[in-house]
Design a protein around this motif. Structure first.
Motif, PDB file in Angstrom:
ATOM      1  N   UNK A 140       0.857  -1.194   0.000  1.00 38.22           N
ATOM      2  CA  UNK A 140       0.000   0.000   0.000  1.00 38.22           C
ATOM      3  C   UNK A 140       0.888   1.237   0.000  1.00 38.22           C
ATOM      4  N   UNK A 141       0.453   2.258  -0.748  1.00 38.97           N
ATOM      5  CA  UNK A 141       1.161   3.543  -0.693  1.00 38.97           C
ATOM      6  C   UNK A 141       0.158   4.629  -0.325  1.00 38.97           C
ATOM      7  N   UNK A 142       0.492   5.356   0.718  1.00 42.15           N
ATOM      8  CA  UNK A 142      -0.348   6.475   1.133  1.00 42.15           C
ATOM      9  C   UNK A 142       0.374   7.784   0.846  1.00 42.15           C
ATOM     10  N   UNK A 143      -0.394   8.764   0.411  1.00 44.41           N
ATOM     11  CA  UNK A 143       0.165  10.116   0.294  1.00 44.41           C
ATOM     12  C   UNK A 143      -0.293  10.910   1.507  1.00 44.41           C
ATOM     13  N   UNK A 144       0.657  11.445   2.236  1.00 44.55           N
ATOM     14  CA  UNK A 144       0.315  12.252   3.407  1.00 44.55           C
ATOM     15  C   UNK A 144       0.654  13.708   3.097  1.00 44.55           C
ATOM     16  N   UNK A 145      -0.353  14.557   3.190  1.00 46.17           N
ATOM     17  CA  UNK A 145      -0.109  15.972   2.902  1.00 46.17           C
ATOM     18  C   UNK A 145      -0.105  16.729   4.224  1.00 46.17           C
ATOM     19  N   UNK A 146       1.038  17.340   4.498  1.00 52.03           N
ATOM     20  CA  UNK A 146       1.209  18.084   5.748  1.00 52.03           C
ATOM     21  C   UNK A 146       1.000  19.564   5.471  1.00 52.03           C
ATOM     22  N   UNK A 147       0.305  20.220   6.375  1.00 55.25           N
ATOM     23  CA  UNK A 147       0.264  21.684   6.305  1.00 55.25           C
ATOM     24  C   UNK A 147      -0.208  22.198   7.652  1.00 55.25           C
ATOM     25  N   UNK A 148       0.501  23.156   8.147  1.00 51.81           N
ATOM     26  CA  UNK A 148       0.079  23.763   9.407  1.00 51.81           C
ATOM     27  C   UNK A 148      -0.869  24.910   9.083  1.00 51.81           C
ATOM     28  N   UNK A 149      -1.789  25.160  10.002  1.00 55.54           N
ATOM     29  CA  UNK A 149      -2.703  26.275   9.798  1.00 55.54           C
ATOM     30  C   UNK A 149      -2.046  27.592  10.188  1.00 55.54           C
ATOM     31  N   UNK A 150      -0.939  27.518  10.937  1.00 57.54           N
ATOM     32  CA  UNK A 150      -0.427  28.792  11.456  1.00 57.54           C
ATOM     33  C   UNK A 150       1.062  29.033  11.244  1.00 57.54           C
ATOM     34  N   UNK A 151       1.763  28.183  10.499  1.00 57.62           N
ATOM     35  CA  UNK A 151       3.183  28.464  10.270  1.00 57.62           C
ATOM     36  C   UNK A 151       3.689  27.592   9.128  1.00 57.62           C
ATOM     37  N   UNK A 152       4.880  27.953   8.626  1.00 60.37           N
ATOM     38  CA  UNK A 152       5.526  27.127   7.611  1.00 60.37           C
ATOM     39  C   UNK A 152       6.265  26.009   8.323  1.00 60.37           C
ATOM     40  N   UNK A 153       6.022  24.793   7.924  1.00 59.78           N
ATOM     41  CA  UNK A 153       6.686  23.658   8.564  1.00 59.78           C
ATOM     42  C   UNK A 153       8.062  23.480   7.928  1.00 59.78           C
ATOM     43  N   UNK A 154       9.038  23.124   8.741  1.00 57.67           N
ATOM     44  CA  UNK A 154      10.360  22.865   8.161  1.00 57.67           C
ATOM     45  C   UNK A 154      10.428  21.413   7.703  1.00 57.67           C
TER      46      UNK A 154
END
Ligand code: PHE
Length: 458
Positions: free
Chosen positions: A420-434
Motif C-alpha cells: 500500500x502507498x499512502x500520500x500524506x499531505x502536511x500543512x500547518x494552519x499557522x506556520x511554515x513547517x520545516x
C-alpha cells in the motif's frame, strides 16, 4: 483481495500525539489522560478495563476503538463557545426557528436542544431509528465505540425517539457527532449537526378539512389500502405525504434564504436519497462556483420510528439533518475544517462580535505551503484498513495532517505480499513547517506503522 483477520486492536493514542514544535529536539510523550496504552511487543492498544469519560465509568471490551485524540473533543461544544463561527451559526438557526410561533401554546413552535451528551447507546444511534442489524453504518470501521453497546453518536438522529417520547412535536437538536472518516480539508472525525423534526396530526396537516358539501375529516393521513412505493410508505395517503413534503421543503428553503441572503442567485436542487429512517428521502444541494455541495439529508419519517417513540397511528412527520461545518465554511468562506478547532487568535478574533447575523468573510491569516510525503509499505500479517491508518496518522501528526490518501495498492505474486502507498499531505494552519520537522513526524508514523501493523517500509 484477501482480507486477513485482524489480530490487533485499533487506533493508537493521545500520548503520541502532536509533540512536535519547530524547536523540538526530542519527541516527548504526554501521559494519556484516559490510560490507554500501546504495547509495542504485542503490537496492540491496551485499554484499561474501564474508561472514565466526564466522570462516568464505561467498561471496555473488544469493540472499544476510541482514542484520546477523539475523547478529548467531548465536552468542548464548539457550538456553545461564544464568538465561535459554529456558535454564530447556532444562534442564527435559533433565531430563524424561533420565528415559527405556535398560537395554541403561546410559544415558539420549535424547541431547541443543544446540550445532549454525545455518548449514546447502539439502541439510540441505530435500533431506535430502524437501522438494520447488518447495516454498514454500524461497523467499527465507521464509528467510535466505547464498548459493544455504547458509542460516540454518529448523528443527531440518535435523539429523535427520546425527544419525541419526551413530548416534543417540533424541535431542533444540535450537537457534536463522531465518525471515522477520510482526512481532507472538508472531513474531520468530529463535526456538528442540527437535526430538525416536525410532527403533524390530522388537524394540523389538513387545516379546514372539509369538502364542498361540508363533510368533515375529508382527508386522512392513513389509509388501509396504501402500499409502499417510490413516493410513500405503506399506510400513508399520498395527499398527506405531499403536504408534509411541501412543509419540509419550504422550511429548508426558507432557512437557506435566511442564511444565504444571496440565495436567490444560488442554484439549489433536491436529489433523491435513501435513509433507513425516512421515506421518501432527499438531499439538498446548492451550487457555488460550479460545484454542488450537499448540505443536508431529509425525508418523511418512517412510521416505525414514530411507533418506537410511543405514538400510535395519528401522526406523520418530517426530519432533516444538516452539517454545521459545511454551512459555516460556505457562509464565512472558511477553507479548511480543521480551523474550527483552532485556538489561534488570528482565527477566533475574526468572529469576535455579538450580532450573529453579521456577514463576515474569513481572511486567511496567511497561506502556508503544503508538504507532500508518500509512504509505501509491504503489509505484514494483515492488510491495513485505511481507517486504522488514518487514525494512526492523525494520532501522531495531529492537526499538521491536511490529507491522507491511499494512492496505490497491489499484490506482488513474486514477493507474495501486499503493498500500500499512502500520500500524506502536511500543512500547518499557522506556520511554515520545516523539512526536518515533517521528516520527524513522518519517521514516527513509519515506525509506528512497523510496530502496530508489522509492515516493512519500502
Ligand atoms: N442522520 C442523517 C445523516 O447523518 C441525516 C438525516 C437526518 C437524514 C434526518 C434524514 C433525516 O446523514
Amino acid at each position: 483481495m484477501i482480507v486477513l483477520k485482524r489480530f490487533y486492536t485499533r487506533s493508537i493514542l493521545r500520548h503520541i500525539r502532536y509533540p512536535y514544535r519547530t524547536n523540538a529536539t526530542t519527541t516527548q510523550r504526554k501521559p494519556d489522560p484516559f490510560n490507554i496504552e500501546y504495547d509495542p511487543i504485542k503490537q496492540a492498544v491496551i485499554y484499561p478495563s474501564e474508561l472514565i469519560i466526564q466522570n462516568k465509568k464505561y467498561p471496555t471490551d473488544s469493540w472499544t476503538n476510541v482514542n484520546g485524540h477523539i475523547l478529548s473533543r467531548i465536552g468542548q461544544n464548539l457550538h456553545q463557545q461564544k464568538n465561535h463561527p459554529l456558535y454564530h451559526l447556532t444562534n442564527r438557526l435559533r433565531q430563524h426557528f424561533y420565528q415559527y410561533y405556535d398560537p395554541r401554546k403561546l410559544s415558539p413552535k420549535f424547541s431547541i436542544i443543544d446540550d445532549l451528551r454525545p455518548i449514546v447507546t447502539t439502541e439510540q444511534n441505530f435500533d431506535s431509528i430502524c437501522i438494520p442489524a447488518d447495516h454498514v453504518s454500524r461497523t467499527k470501521t465507521m464509528n467510535y465505540y466505547i464498548n459493544k453497546s455504547t458509542l460516540l453518536r454518529a448523528h443527531t438522529s440518535a435523539h429523535q425517539v427520546d425527544l419525541i417520547r419526551s413530548g416534543l412535536n417540533a424541535f431542533l437538536c444540535i450537537g457534536d457527532v463522531y465518525r471515522r472518516d477520510s482526512i481532507d480539508p472538508t472531513h474531520y472525525p468530529v463535526f456538528h449537526q442540527c437535526e430538525g423534526v416536525q410532527l403533524f396530526n390530522k388537524e394540523e396537516l389538513f387545516i379546514e378539512n372539509r369538502n364542498v358539501r361540508g363533510d368533515k375529516d375529508y382527508l386522512q393521513i392513513f389509509g388501509s389500502n396504501e402500499h409502499r412505493d417510490a413516493t410513500k410508505q405503506e399506510g400513508h395517503t399520498l395527499e398527506a405525504v405531499k403536504l408534509v413534503e411541501a412543509s419540509l421543503k419550504k422550511t429548508i428553503t426558507d432557512l437557506f434564504k435566511n442564511l444565504f441572503p444571496n440565495a436567490a442567485t444560488l442554484n439549489s436542487r433536491w436529489v433523491d436519497a435513501t435513509f433507513p429512517f425516512t421515506h421518501p428521502s432527499w438531499e439538498y444541494e446548492i451550487e457555488i462556483d460550479g460545484k454542488w455541495y450537499e448540505l443536508l439529508g431529509c425525508g418523511i419519517m418512517e412510521h416505525s420510528v414514530l411507533e418506537n417513540s410511543g405514538l400510535s397511528k395519528d401522526h406523520i412527520g418530517w426530519a432533516f439533518g444538516l452539517g454545521l461545518e459545511r454551512i459555516a465554511m460556505i457562509m464565512y468562506g472558511i477553507p479548511d475544517i480543521r480551523l474550527f478547532w483552532s485556538n489561534d487568535s488570528g482565527f477566533l478574533s475574526q468572529f469576535a462580535f455579538d450580532d450573529s447575523t453579521r456577514a463576515v468573510r474569513y481572511k486567511p491569516i496567511s497561506v502556508y505551503p503544503q508538504c507532500i510525503n508518500d509512504l509505501s509499505m509491504w503489509m505484514g500479517k494483515t492488510i491495513i484498513d485505511p481507517s486504522d491508518f488514518h487514525d494512526l496518522v492523525r494520532a501522531i501528526g495531529g492537526d499538521l495532517i491536511e490529507q491522507v490518501v491511499l494512492i496505490d495498492e497491489f499484490y506482488s505474486a513474486k514477493k507474495q505480499r501486499h503493498s500500500q502507498t499512502y500520500r500524506i499531505i502536511y500543512r500547518s494552519m499557522d506556520r511554515t513547517l520545516t523539512k526536518e520537522e515533517i521528516n520527524m513526524v513522518h519517521k514516527d508514523i513509519e515506525s509506528h506503522c512497523k510496530q502496530q501493523f508489522g509492515v516493512e517500509i519500502r
